[in-house]
Design a protein around this motif. Structure first.
Motif, PDB file in Angstrom:
ATOM      1  N   LEU A   1       0.797  -1.413  -0.070  1.00 21.40           N
ATOM      2  CA  LEU A   1      -0.004   0.237  -0.214  1.00 21.40           C
ATOM      3  C   LEU A   1       0.864   1.249   0.076  1.00 21.40           C
ATOM      4  O   LEU A   1       0.229   2.300   0.274  1.00 21.40           O
ATOM      5  N   ARG A   2       2.071   1.243  -0.177  1.00 24.47           N
ATOM      6  CA  ARG A   2       2.850   2.334   0.001  1.00 24.47           C
ATOM      7  C   ARG A   2       2.986   3.021  -1.391  1.00 24.47           C
ATOM      8  O   ARG A   2       3.755   4.303  -1.394  1.00 24.47           O
ATOM      9  N   ASP A   3       2.425   2.590  -2.424  1.00 23.90           N
ATOM     10  CA  ASP A   3       2.428   3.288  -3.722  1.00 23.90           C
ATOM     11  C   ASP A   3       1.670   4.485  -3.716  1.00 23.90           C
ATOM     12  O   ASP A   3       0.478   4.463  -4.447  1.00 23.90           O
ATOM     13  N   CYS A   4       1.784   5.725  -3.230  1.00 26.41           N
ATOM     14  CA  CYS A   4       1.162   6.972  -2.962  1.00 26.41           C
ATOM     15  C   CYS A   4       1.651   8.002  -2.988  1.00 26.41           C
ATOM     16  O   CYS A   4       1.546   9.214  -2.448  1.00 26.41           O
ATOM     17  N   HIS A   5       3.032   7.988  -3.623  1.00 32.42           N
ATOM     18  CA  HIS A   5       3.801   9.170  -3.493  1.00 32.42           C
ATOM     19  C   HIS A   5       4.471   9.720  -4.993  1.00 32.42           C
ATOM     20  O   HIS A   5       5.390  10.426  -5.163  1.00 32.42           O
ATOM     21  N   SER A   6       3.410   9.643  -5.815  1.00 34.68           N
ATOM     22  CA  SER A   6       3.556  10.378  -7.239  1.00 34.68           C
ATOM     23  C   SER A   6       4.456   9.672  -8.254  1.00 34.68           C
ATOM     24  O   SER A   6       4.203   9.506  -9.371  1.00 34.68           O
ATOM     25  N   TRP A   7       5.630   8.770  -7.534  1.00 32.97           N
ATOM     26  CA  TRP A   7       6.485   8.450  -8.317  1.00 32.97           C
ATOM     27  C   TRP A   7       6.234   6.838  -8.096  1.00 32.97           C
ATOM     28  O   TRP A   7       5.943   6.437  -6.922  1.00 32.97           O
ATOM     29  N   PRO A   8       6.656   6.049  -9.170  1.00 34.24           N
ATOM     30  CA  PRO A   8       6.771   4.556  -8.567  1.00 34.24           C
ATOM     31  C   PRO A   8       7.590   3.938  -7.553  1.00 34.24           C
ATOM     32  O   PRO A   8       8.547   4.818  -7.619  1.00 34.24           O
ATOM     33  N   VAL A   9       7.156   3.230  -6.888  1.00 30.85           N
ATOM     34  CA  VAL A   9       7.935   2.690  -5.627  1.00 30.85           C
ATOM     35  C   VAL A   9       8.737   1.580  -6.444  1.00 30.85           C
ATOM     36  O   VAL A   9       8.930   1.036  -7.351  1.00 30.85           O
ATOM     37  N   ALA A  10      10.102   1.604  -5.646  1.00 33.41           N
ATOM     38  CA  ALA A  10      11.139   0.802  -6.089  1.00 33.41           C
ATOM     39  C   ALA A  10      10.874  -0.797  -5.564  1.00 33.41           C
ATOM     40  O   ALA A  10       9.957  -1.006  -4.492  1.00 33.41           O
ATOM     41  N   ARG A  11      11.382  -1.631  -6.164  1.00 33.65           N
ATOM     42  CA  ARG A  11      11.189  -2.948  -5.359  1.00 33.65           C
ATOM     43  C   ARG A  11      11.856  -3.309  -4.397  1.00 33.65           C
ATOM     44  O   ARG A  11      12.702  -2.440  -4.053  1.00 33.65           O
ATOM     45  N   ARG A  12      11.828  -4.523  -3.738  1.00 37.33           N
ATOM     46  CA  ARG A  12      12.646  -4.928  -2.540  1.00 37.33           C
ATOM     47  C   ARG A  12      14.032  -4.458  -2.733  1.00 37.33           C
ATOM     48  O   ARG A  12      14.595  -4.826  -3.710  1.00 37.33           O
ATOM     49  N   ILE A  13      14.552  -3.585  -1.772  1.00 40.43           N
ATOM     50  CA  ILE A  13      15.850  -3.352  -2.058  1.00 40.43           C
ATOM     51  C   ILE A  13      17.033  -4.303  -1.629  1.00 40.43           C
ATOM     52  O   ILE A  13      16.768  -4.931  -0.431  1.00 40.43           O
TER      53      ILE A  13
END
Length: 809
Positions: free
Chosen positions: A578-590
């Motif tokens: 649910l972290r995908d709310c920051h305008s930019w795409p989220v990174a995969r598991r680091i």
């Protein structure tokens, strides 16, 4: 993410019986233009019920609908009898199990409702809405038996039954059709006396061919009738929700309507008749014979086929599908052209539905009256002692700062909001949603057994976006409630089992991490323990230690990893779906190696913040709980903050620790201000004007300009300090130019805000505090070249912005 692919249908009216035991003379089914009911089966067959359920589930699965809303309707649905109603509910529950939550309701005239029906509905989770037009005199004007007998006393008996403690959870509300011959206050008082959870007032169905009665030739009798009710409702403190008033108020604030008869939201409703045919909204029956027909049925066509029907497509286009008169109307965003059926007109022009509503004058008068009355209410004057924030906190935050105590108080207020949102989510649980009910009951137990651990989970930044998605109908409650309960059980080490749905092969434990499950399990049981927790999915059991997986060696467990600095602990959150709310795409598991680079950069960035920006450091340490890594395709330094995700920022790992320090203080300004705005109204949210922002190519709304200006206080301060502390002369010269540029632009933005006439009294005080901080920096000396470059940049930006804006106009 639980985001349906649009367009989609999520509301279904299922006709279980096509006849009625009353003969209401204002009924659109039997008394208006459409006569299709005469050739339909009296009751829906079991074969059709099975097919309807499968069609709805097919559509819900394809569009990933979190919740499906079904209303059992008629005719009079109680005439279908308990066995057929049970079969309808059970088929829907069967088909939607594991696909979508089911919100199942019934609308009835109430005359047949008794305890046996209520017991059945309690078992099946069916909420009940009742039609009642007010006091006996008002109700008897239309709602009678065919022989003229009154139905009023039987309806009152039904409502009394629904108000009993045993059955009160079933009561969905009262629906009242307006007759302007009735006394509006008497009608409203009679309805309120029955303690309904909601009241819905409906305009009588009419078209331009058969216009509504207007006694005495009055221009807007329906607006006047509703205004009398509104004033009564408002004076009483608005103690019961009234759908039409709440919808007008919401649309005036730019939010969505609660009814299809107002607002511009696309139509998402379809009717299934007793013969299995799909129809458009039932209200179209008032237009002309056969108006709602689609020519489609549940055996031959899918719901996606229905969506392609021209009548459905026409109602997916928002303002574009309205006539020219409506598009030019100043209240079109609230009115939305009124109910689609009420626009119909035949004749030589052949205009069909390309007209304003036949109630257009009433809708215009109602919306403008409510708008003007709301605007005329004076804003409460707040002395400093009445601030929802302590005066010292307000002043420090207005200056652009805010220490540990102020930010800690903001965090406590944000937790209270999340707690209130969780309670609101519980109100969205359908009676038939047993998984959500079980999760909610466990959470109430955990609130008493492990309150600190529950609060820690509720403080997770992505709790609020999830809760809002449920309240807005974009997600079902069960999954998130179970995840919160499971994370609490794990944190507290309780020997309790929690069944949690699996999202795309992963088990989400908010704030803790994710368990990867590759065997296709739809759900898993999580059980806490003192040193480890257990996950069972299908035949597999995983025993996971609390500190496993931090080095990436655990194949199934992906814990959230923490950076522990000198006085600051922040999570690197790359597990939460649910972290995908920051305008930019989220990174995969680091990967583990890159996490080490994050830790090194954070160590250096935090050292810089503490050393060179101490006015921000304590606030960051107290409030910034989480950084979500973002993906920048071009490798640029990108960062963002989500106003609903208190305590979190998103960022791609920047090119240097210095840049990371800058984006941390920059984005945390947005986080702080979002929390302030939750507590204090700083500007008029109805302001639709756009303003000049010196750092943007496009004009900004008042809220966006305020956010940007506040964030750039920290940006300016960063360069102000770096012009003295950067490593070499070249870097210091570049920092001086950046400082000169940002202080000028931020000061200009403060002036734009103060000149907007849109700030509240407290907003003016807050922005004046921002101005004092930036104004003091304008007097600080900078090299002549840096000042000249800054002024040229400011003039060029404003000239280009003005030319671009005028070209658009």
């Amino acid at each position: 993410m639980d985001r349906p692919i649009q367009p989609a249908l999520s509301q279904f009216v299922l006709k279980v019986h096509s006849r009625c035991d009353l003969a209401c003379d204002h009924c659109y089914v039997y008394e208006h233009a459409d006569t299709s009911w005469r050739g339909r089966p009296r009751a829906v067959s079991e074969e059709i019920l099975v097919q309807v359920a499968d069609r709805i589930a097919e559509h819900a699965r394809r569009h990933r609908l979190p919740t499906v809303h079904v209303v059992l309707h008629g005719g009079e649905p109680l005439l279908a009898g308990p066995a057929r109603l049970r079969r309808a509910a059970e088929e829907l529950q069967r088909a939607l199990r594991g696909v979508s939550a089911l919100d199942l309701r019934m609308h009835t005239n109430g005359v047949l409702l008794d305890e046996s029906f209520c017991d059945l509905f309690l078992e099946l989770g069916i909420k009940v809405g009742v039609s009642l037009d007010g006091d006996k005199v008002s109700n008897d004007r239309h709602r009678r038996y065919a022989d003229g007998r009154s139905s009023h006393h039987k309806v009152l008996r039904a409502v009394e039954l629904l108000n009993r403690p045993r059955y009160h959870a079933l009561f969905a509300g009262l629906l009242c059709t307006i007759d302007v011959e009735n006394d509006p206050v008497a009608v409203y008082d009679a309805l309120v006396e029955l303690s309904p959870p909601r009241i819905d007032f409906l305009l009588p169905h009419a078209t331009w061919d058969t216009p509504p009665p207007r006694p005495g030739g009055a221009a807007t009798p329906y607006a006047a009738w509703l205004d009398a009710v509104y004033r009564r409702w408002d004076a009483a403190g608005r103690t019961v929700p009234v759908r039409i008033f709440d919808s007008v108020l919401r649309t005036l604030r730019g939010e969505s309507s609660l009814t299809e008869s107002l607002g511009l939201a696309p139509a998402d409703l379809v009717v299934i008749e007793t013969d299995g045919t799909f129809e458009q909204a039932d209200s179209l029956k008032t237009s002309y014979d056969g108006a709602p027909a689609t020519g489609m049925d549940v055996f031959t066509h899918s719901l996606d086929d229905v969506l392609q029907h021209p009548g459905m497509l026409a109602r997916q286009q928002g303002v574009e599908q309205l006539c020219a008169q409506c598009r030019a109307c100043p209240v079109v965003e609230s009115c939305g052209g009124g109910l689609y059926a009420h626009r119909y007109r035949t004749g030589s022009t052949g205009s069909g539905f390309d007209n304003p509503s036949v109630f257009c004058p009433d809708l215009l008068a109602l919306v403008t009256t409510i708008r003007d009355r709301e605007a005329a209410v004076p804003a409460p004057t707040q002395a400093p002692a009445e601030l929802p924030l302590p005066q010292a906190d307000f002043g420090a935050l207005a200056a652009g700062y805010g220490g540990a105590d102020a930010v800690t108080r903001l965090a406590a207020a944000q937790l209270e909001i999340n707690q209130e949102l969780l309670a609101a989510v519980s109100g969205c649980i359908a009676l038939s949603d047993r998984e959500a009910t079980a999760a909610w009951e466990l959470l109430t137990h955990l609130d008493a057994e492990a309150p600190a651990e529950l609060d820690a989970v509720l403080s997770h930044p992505y709790t609020r976006p999830w809760a809002l998605s449920v309240l807005e109908g974009r997600a079902a409650p069960a999954g998130g409630l179970a995840e919160i309960a499971a994370a609490t059980v794990v944190r507290a080490g309780l020997d309790l089992g929690v069944t949690v749905p699996v999202r795309d092969g992963g088990l989400r434990l908010p704030g803790l991490g994710a368990v990867r499950l590759a065997d296709g399990a739809a759900e898993a049981e999580v059980r806490g323990g003192a040193e480890e927790f257990t996950v069972r999915a299908g035949t597999r059991r995983l025993d996971i230690g609390r500190h496993e997986g931090l080095d990436g060696s655990a194949p199934h467990w992906q814990p959230v990893r923490l950076f522990e600095g000198d006085g600051w602990s922040v999570a690197i959150e790359d597990t939460d779906p649910l972290r995908d709310c920051h305008s930019w795409p989220v990174a995969r598991r680091i990967a583990t190696d890159e996490i080490k680079l994050w830790a090194e950069d954070l160590t250096a960035a935090w050292s810089l913040i503490r050393r060179e920006l101490p006015a921000y450091a304590d606030g960051v340490a107290a409030g910034l709980r989480l950084i979500t890594p973002l993906h920048a395709p071009d490798g640029s330094n990108v960062s963002a903050a989500c106003k609903e995700a208190w305590g979190a920022i998103g960022a791609a790992r920047p090119s240097s620790p210095d840049q990371l320090a800058l984006l941390v203080v920059h984005e945390f300004q947005h986080v702080k201000l979002a929390a302030v705005l939750d507590a204090v109204d700083l500007y008029d949210k109805a302001d639709r004007a756009l303003y000049y922002a010196p750092w943007r190519p496009d004009p900004r709304p008042i809220g966006g300009l305020l956010q940007g200006t506040y964030a750039h206080i920290a940006v300016t301060d960063f360069w102000r300090v770096r012009r003295e502390t950067a490593q070499d002369l070249g870097q210091r010269a570049a920092a001086a130019e950046q400082f000169a540029r940002w202080r000028r632009q931020t000061a200009d933005a403060v002036e734009e805000l103060l000149a907007s006439r849109s700030l509240s009294g407290l907003g003016e005080t807050f922005v004046a505090g921002m101005g004092e901080t930036v104004g003091a920096w304008l007097a600080e000396p900078v090299p002549v070249a840096a000042q000249s470059a800054a002024e040229q940049s400011a003039r060029r930006h404003r000239a280009e912005w003005k030319a671009r804006t005028e070209a658009v106009r």
